[in-house]
Design a protein around this motif. Sequence first.
Motif, PDB file in Angstrom:
ATOM      1  N   UNK A 163       3.615  -4.225 -13.047  1.00  0.00           N
ATOM      2  CA  UNK A 163       4.243  -5.226 -11.513  1.00  0.00           C
ATOM      3  C   UNK A 163       5.907  -5.745 -12.532  1.00  0.00           C
ATOM      4  N   UNK A 164       6.678  -5.388 -11.550  1.00  0.00           N
ATOM      5  CA  UNK A 164       7.997  -6.368 -11.693  1.00  0.00           C
ATOM      6  C   UNK A 164       7.465  -7.691 -11.271  1.00  0.00           C
ATOM      7  N   UNK A 165       8.685  -8.584 -12.079  1.00  0.00           N
ATOM      8  CA  UNK A 165       8.729  -9.922 -11.727  1.00  0.00           C
ATOM      9  C   UNK A 165       8.916  -9.432  -9.684  1.00  0.00           C
ATOM     10  N   UNK A 166       9.626  -8.325  -9.338  1.00  0.00           N
ATOM     11  CA  UNK A 166      10.116  -8.475  -7.640  1.00  0.00           C
ATOM     12  C   UNK A 166       9.046  -8.417  -7.631  1.00  0.00           C
ATOM     13  N   UNK A 167       7.950  -7.665  -7.398  1.00  0.00           N
ATOM     14  CA  UNK A 167       6.593  -7.939  -7.168  1.00  0.00           C
ATOM     15  C   UNK A 167       6.744  -6.502  -6.883  1.00  0.00           C
ATOM     16  N   UNK A 168       7.223  -5.545  -6.576  1.00  0.00           N
ATOM     17  CA  UNK A 168       6.779  -4.278  -7.190  1.00  0.00           C
ATOM     18  C   UNK A 168       5.645  -3.808  -7.839  1.00  0.00           C
ATOM     19  N   UNK A 169       5.327  -2.794  -7.571  1.00  0.00           N
ATOM     20  CA  UNK A 169       4.482  -1.726  -8.387  1.00  0.00           C
ATOM     21  C   UNK A 169       4.381  -0.282  -8.544  1.00  0.00           C
ATOM     22  N   UNK A 170       4.507   0.064  -9.751  1.00  0.00           N
ATOM     23  CA  UNK A 170       4.721   1.341 -10.949  1.00  0.00           C
ATOM     24  C   UNK A 170       4.069   1.532 -11.147  1.00  0.00           C
ATOM     25  N   UNK A 171       3.866   2.487 -10.966  1.00  0.00           N
ATOM     26  CA  UNK A 171       2.869   3.349 -11.982  1.00  0.00           C
ATOM     27  C   UNK A 171       2.790   4.641 -11.630  1.00  0.00           C
ATOM     28  N   UNK A 172       2.571   5.444 -13.211  1.00  0.00           N
ATOM     29  CA  UNK A 172       2.906   6.913 -13.375  1.00  0.00           C
ATOM     30  C   UNK A 172       2.740   6.811 -14.807  1.00  0.00           C
ATOM     31  N   UNK A 173       3.336   8.279 -15.430  1.00  0.00           N
ATOM     32  CA  UNK A 173       3.007   8.718 -16.994  1.00  0.00           C
ATOM     33  C   UNK A 173       3.522   8.271 -17.628  1.00  0.00           C
ATOM     34  N   UNK A 174       3.498   7.856 -18.848  1.00  0.00           N
ATOM     35  CA  UNK A 174       4.453   7.349 -19.930  1.00  0.00           C
ATOM     36  C   UNK A 174       4.780   8.744 -20.417  1.00  0.00           C
TER      37      UNK A 174
END
Length: 196
Positions: free
Chosen positions: A19-30
């Motif tokens: 969860x970024x400080x801008x409220x965007x949720x990013x999900x994925x494989x490292x």
Amino acid sequence: MAAPGPGEYFSIGSHVSCLTCLGQRLQGEVVAFDYQSKMLTLKCAPSSGKPNLSDVVLINLAYVSEVDVINDRTETPPPLASLNVNKLASRARTEKEDKLSQAYAISAGVSVEGQQLFQTIHKTIKDCKWQEKNIIVMDDVVISPPYQVDNCKGKEGSALSHVRKIVEKHFRDAESQKSMQHSQAQQTQKDSTLSS
């Protein structure tokens, strides 16, 4: 999550959600993680919607408020695919030549229309180059300023005919694009007048 190894905090292949400080949720494989710079690289679902593609996102963890490990990968990641170094070197050399050609055209004082025509021809026929302000195609056809169909000179044949067709289509497409932009500008002006 397992204790971090030397220089590694997230296991390659693990699935995480940030969860970024801008409220965007990013999900994925490292895909990669640099401990010192706190940069995390994720392979995410494609924003284009095409199933055979992925988005690759670089995340600076200094701007992330929350990281959750969804699925930790503990086994050794598969080896990286080998790179065709010759193909990469060839692509780099071609790109460099293209950029030098563009720079030459600009320094020679070639008009924007001439530069655009050169780019259009080069997409179809790689064997084209500048000779002062003239475009030389396949060493058979010379296009001189102002770069119209009538300015295409060379031995009559399929090469000259093909180049003339490319030049004709280039200017026809450019003209239709200009008229489309003009009509869009008029429509925008009408809409703003009506809303006033």
